[in-house]
Design a protein around this motif. Structure first.
Motif, PDB file in Angstrom:
ATOM      1  N   LYS A 183       1.997  -2.073   7.886  1.00  0.00           N
ATOM      2  CA  LYS A 183       2.255  -3.515   7.837  1.00  0.00           C
ATOM      3  C   LYS A 183       0.985  -4.325   8.079  1.00  0.00           C
ATOM      4  O   LYS A 183       0.763  -5.359   7.438  1.00  0.00           O
ATOM      5  CB  LYS A 183       3.328  -3.856   8.874  1.00  0.00           C
ATOM      6  N   HIS A 184       0.122  -3.873   8.948  1.00  0.00           N
ATOM      7  CA  HIS A 184      -1.092  -4.628   9.286  1.00  0.00           C
ATOM      8  C   HIS A 184      -2.049  -4.757   8.096  1.00  0.00           C
ATOM      9  O   HIS A 184      -2.869  -5.657   8.041  1.00  0.00           O
ATOM     10  CB  HIS A 184      -1.803  -3.981  10.482  1.00  0.00           C
ATOM     11  N   ASN A 185      -1.932  -3.883   7.096  1.00  0.00           N
ATOM     12  CA  ASN A 185      -2.796  -3.966   5.915  1.00  0.00           C
ATOM     13  C   ASN A 185      -2.417  -5.122   4.999  1.00  0.00           C
ATOM     14  O   ASN A 185      -3.258  -5.592   4.241  1.00  0.00           O
ATOM     15  CB  ASN A 185      -2.724  -2.669   5.109  1.00  0.00           C
ATOM     16  N   GLN A 236      -3.788 -12.931   8.107  1.00  0.00           N
ATOM     17  CA  GLN A 236      -4.093 -13.372   9.447  1.00  0.00           C
ATOM     18  C   GLN A 236      -4.384 -14.870   9.423  1.00  0.00           C
ATOM     19  O   GLN A 236      -5.195 -15.355   8.667  1.00  0.00           O
ATOM     20  CB  GLN A 236      -5.308 -12.623   9.976  1.00  0.00           C
ATOM     21  N   GLU A 264      -0.541  -8.045   5.999  1.00  0.00           N
ATOM     22  CA  GLU A 264      -0.267  -9.321   6.669  1.00  0.00           C
ATOM     23  C   GLU A 264      -1.491 -10.213   6.557  1.00  0.00           C
ATOM     24  O   GLU A 264      -2.631  -9.752   6.680  1.00  0.00           O
ATOM     25  CB  GLU A 264       0.078  -9.099   8.129  1.00  0.00           C
ATOM     26  N   LYS A 269       6.267   0.096   9.079  1.00  0.00           N
ATOM     27  CA  LYS A 269       5.786  -0.230  10.423  1.00  0.00           C
ATOM     28  C   LYS A 269       4.398   0.339  10.687  1.00  0.00           C
ATOM     29  O   LYS A 269       3.686  -0.127  11.552  1.00  0.00           O
ATOM     30  CB  LYS A 269       6.769   0.251  11.481  1.00  0.00           C
ATOM     31  N   HIS A 270       3.975   1.335   9.879  1.00  0.00           N
ATOM     32  CA  HIS A 270       2.655   1.913  10.048  1.00  0.00           C
ATOM     33  C   HIS A 270       1.591   1.215   9.195  1.00  0.00           C
ATOM     34  O   HIS A 270       0.399   1.250   9.543  1.00  0.00           O
ATOM     35  CB  HIS A 270       2.668   3.401   9.714  1.00  0.00           C
TER      36      HIS A 270
END
Length: 111
Positions: free
Chosen positions: A103-105, A109, A107, A100-101
């Protein structure tokens, strides 16, 4: 001497001994009206003087049904609080390593 009657010495002694709680010449009758009036006059004053332990006992532990309900609800609430505290502690120790920390790396976009 009659059958079943106490000896004269015992009868005299029994008549002379008074209860330590009741003064001589007074009856042992309990005045329920006076006691009830005293209790009804200031019930909150009596409860304010009750210590916390006595109040907890009177509310939660006096009857078996409320005792069992208190134990069950206490166990459920304790389990929930302990689980959330353990999860928060684990997340704090592993900050930056959990999915959850980071995950943005990973995904993609979409535009």
């Amino acid at each position: 001497m009659q059958f079943g009657a106490a000896p004269p010495a015992r009868r005299a002694a029994r008549g002379r001994t008074a209860s330590p709680r009741v003064p001589r010449g007074r009856t042992r009758r309990f005045n329920f009206r006076a006691e009830a009036a005293a209790l009804c006059a200031a019930p909150e004053a009596a409860e304010d003087k009750m210590p916390l332990g006595s109040r907890l006992y009177a509310v939660f532990f006096r009857r078996t049904s409320t005792f069992a309900l208190t134990i069950v609800l206490g166990a459920v609430l304790f389990e929930r609080a302990f689980d959330q505290a353990a999860d928060a502690f684990y997340a704090r120790l592993n900050r930056g390593k959990l999915w959850k920390h980071i995950k943005h790396n990973y995904e993609i976009q979409e535009k």
